[in-house]
Design an enzyme around this catalytic site. Structure first.
Site, PDB file in Angstrom:
ATOM      1  N   GLY A   1      -6.955   2.704  10.529  1.00  0.00           N
ATOM      2  CA  GLY A   1      -6.386   1.574  11.252  1.00  0.00           C
ATOM      3  C   GLY A   1      -4.883   1.478  11.200  1.00  0.00           C
ATOM      4  N   SER A   2      -4.242   2.110  10.200  1.00  0.00           N
ATOM      5  CA  SER A   2      -2.789   2.007  10.061  1.00  0.00           C
ATOM      6  C   SER A   2      -2.210   3.305   9.528  1.00  0.00           C
ATOM      7  CB  SER A   2      -2.424   0.851   9.122  1.00  0.00           C
ATOM      8  OG  SER A   2      -2.860   1.126   7.798  1.00  0.00           O
ATOM      9  N   THR A   3      -0.903   3.430   9.660  1.00  0.00           N
ATOM     10  CA  THR A   3      -0.194   4.575   9.090  1.00  0.00           C
ATOM     11  C   THR A   3       1.043   4.068   8.361  1.00  0.00           C
ATOM     12  OG1 THR A   3       0.728   6.766   9.562  1.00  0.00           O
ATOM     13  CG2 THR A   3       1.207   5.041  11.155  1.00  0.00           C
ATOM     14  N   GLN A   4       1.386   4.710   7.258  1.00  0.00           N
ATOM     15  CA  GLN A   4       2.519   4.293   6.444  1.00  0.00           C
ATOM     16  C   GLN A   4       3.529   5.424   6.278  1.00  0.00           C
ATOM     17  OE1 GLN A   4      -0.720   3.700   4.903  1.00  0.00           O
ATOM     18  NE2 GLN A   4      -0.740   1.646   5.778  1.00  0.00           N
TER      19      GLN A   4
ATOM     20  N   GLU B   1       0.833  -1.197   0.000  1.00  0.00           N
ATOM     21  CA  GLU B   1       0.000   0.000   0.000  1.00  0.00           C
ATOM     22  C   GLU B   1       0.874   1.256   0.000  1.00  0.00           C
ATOM     23  OE1 GLU B   1      -3.804   1.723   2.588  1.00  0.00           O
ATOM     24  OE2 GLU B   1      -2.768  -0.100   3.205  1.00  0.00           O
TER      25      GLU B   1
END
Length: 454
Positions: free
Chosen positions: A204-207, A173
């Site tokens: 829900g997430s971090t990149q 992603e």
């Protein structure tokens, strides 16, 4: 929400072509396998469609794309139109009632049925990719939801390719977003020596993804999957990239409230990040929590920061280098909360220093009792973003971020680039985006990206 965070059409067309990762590394996309035979004698062109579901942690979106394949000299299709619709909450909210997830997809399929002519339903592919919302669930619950979606797909009148329903890997992603933005900003040209980094904050997430300048950044990465080698435009890029599951904005709220792992809904979770008199219910991941400020305690930025720091410190790895010369683009909830806080324009976005998030977080938190913010969570969210950038990733307060909606990056729209990255032309104004000054045509790109892990 994370609309168009990743190149959805690239995923659609790869999936429709039936290519595995290994095949992508060695094969070209065979357009004859996905183009229908529907003809239009008036202009000697064929129209075909693709349906993409983006199943995020806070909502499920459907994109119905219309392509035109000309028979008069052009060998590659052109994106002609996009129909978009979304439903909240995300599929992960139905962890204990997966049949409702199937019903959500079934409802969205009505959009596809209204958009795609009945005559071509059987040759119009369906693809769904889920992100952090489902990655946060247990494997059993996630698979139950995917099974329901697959059942809805199978009973639909549309074409269902192999591997049409799956959860997207968080690292991929981030990588796909990095490719997208760097092409849009002109940094993937052979003569370009600079690239831009990517920060994406979902529910829900971090990149974080960037191209290091120092070898020590690669060598000091905590584990091998923080580094990926990427071949594109006949060049090899070795990226620092990682997706932190459970550290998206909504998941961070849960952790800050101390509600991680809580199964009973009777308990009230208090936080100094919320207005003292605030008391309400808040839902995420299929569960509803009773939350409030601390009526007998204190509220404000310093106390809130201490709470948030426990969520970030020692968990988010600080890369060896995050030099000022590295420009970073920040998307999704970085953009949304900056708009809510009045820091940037709600259409075009803007340039912000990390200290701008900190300054506004202080203002919101320290005044929220007297002047309630637009959202009772704005203090918590702005403080988390500040802490994530400073004490998490290790950015200096002077670091400048380009905070944007994905689709408003110039010189061309994200939607156009999604197509261009696989050799397509774009001549359509995407919903909610600034119209591109001209169509993009990349016939010189002959191979798909190849991803290798160290």
């Amino acid at each position: 929400m994370k609309p168009l965070t990743v190149p959805l059409l690239l995923l659609v067309l790869l999936a429709v072509a039936g290519l595995s990762r290994a095949q992508v590394q060695t094969s070209f996309l065979d357009w004859s396998r996905i183009l229908p035979s529907l003809s239009r004698p008036a202009n000697h062109s064929r129209i075909f469609y693709a349906v993409m579901f983006d199943a995020g942690s806070t909502g499920t979106r459907i994109h119905v794309y219309t392509f035109i394949q000309s028979d008069s000299g052009n060998s590659l299709p052109v994106l002609d139109n996009e129909m978009f619709h979304s439903i909240k909450p995300g599929l992960s909210a139905y962890a204990d009632s997966p049949e409702m997830a199937g019903q959500t997809v079934r409802m969205l399929l009505k959009v596809a049925k209204k958009t795609v002519p009945r005559l071509v339903w059987k040759r119009t592919p369906l693809v769904l990719r889920a992100t952090a919302g489902l990655r946060l669930l247990s494997a059993e619950k996630a698979h139950a939801i995917l099974d329901q979606v697959q059942h809805v797909f199978d009973e639909s009148p549309f074409l269902v390719p192999d591997n049409s329903v799956s959860i997207m890997n968080g690292t991929n992603e981030g990588i796909l977003a990095w490719i997208t933005v760097n092409f849009l900003t002109g940094h993937l040209k052979a003569q370009s020596k600079k690239t831009v980094g990517i920060l994406d904050l979902g529910g829900g997430s971090t990149q974080i993804t960037f191209l290091p300048k120092l070898r020590k950044t690669i060598e000091s990465a905590p584990v091998a999957d923080f580094v990926a080698r990427f071949e594109f435009f006949n060049s090899t890029f070795e990226l620092y990239t990682h997706s932190y599951l459970g550290h998206g904005l909504m998941a961070a709220r849960l952790a800050t409230l101390g509600a991680l792992g809580a199964e009973g809904t009777w308990q009230v979770f208090k936080s100094s990040c919320l207005p003292k008199k605030f008391r309400d219910e808040w839902s995420f991941g299929g569960l509803t929590y009773r939350v409030s400020g601390d009526p007998d305690g204190y509220a404000g930025y310093k106390l809130c920061y201490q709470e948030v720091l426990k969520v970030v410190k020692g968990i988010i790895h600080q890369p060896y280098e995050l030099e000022d010369s590295n420009v970073f683009y920040a998307f999704s909830y970085y953009f949304d909360r900056a708009v809510d806080a009045g820091l940037i324009d709600g259409v075009q976005g803007g340039m912000l220093e990390v200290r701008d998030f900190k300054k506004r977080a202080k203002e919101v938190c320290n005044k929220m009792t007297k002047y309630p913010p637009i959202s009772p969570f704005l203090c918590m969210d702005m403080t988390y973003i500040t802490c994530l950038l400073k004490d998490g990733f290790g950015f200096k307060e002077s670091t400048v971020l380009q905070v944007r909606r994905c689709c408003t990056i110039k010189p061309v729209e994200l939607g156009c680039f999604i197509l261009s990255s696989i050799g397509l032309k774009c001549n359509v104004e995407m919903e909610g985006c600034t119209k591109a000054p001209q169509a993009t045509n990349l016939y010189s790109l002959h191979a798909h990206p190849k991803i290798y892990y160290r």
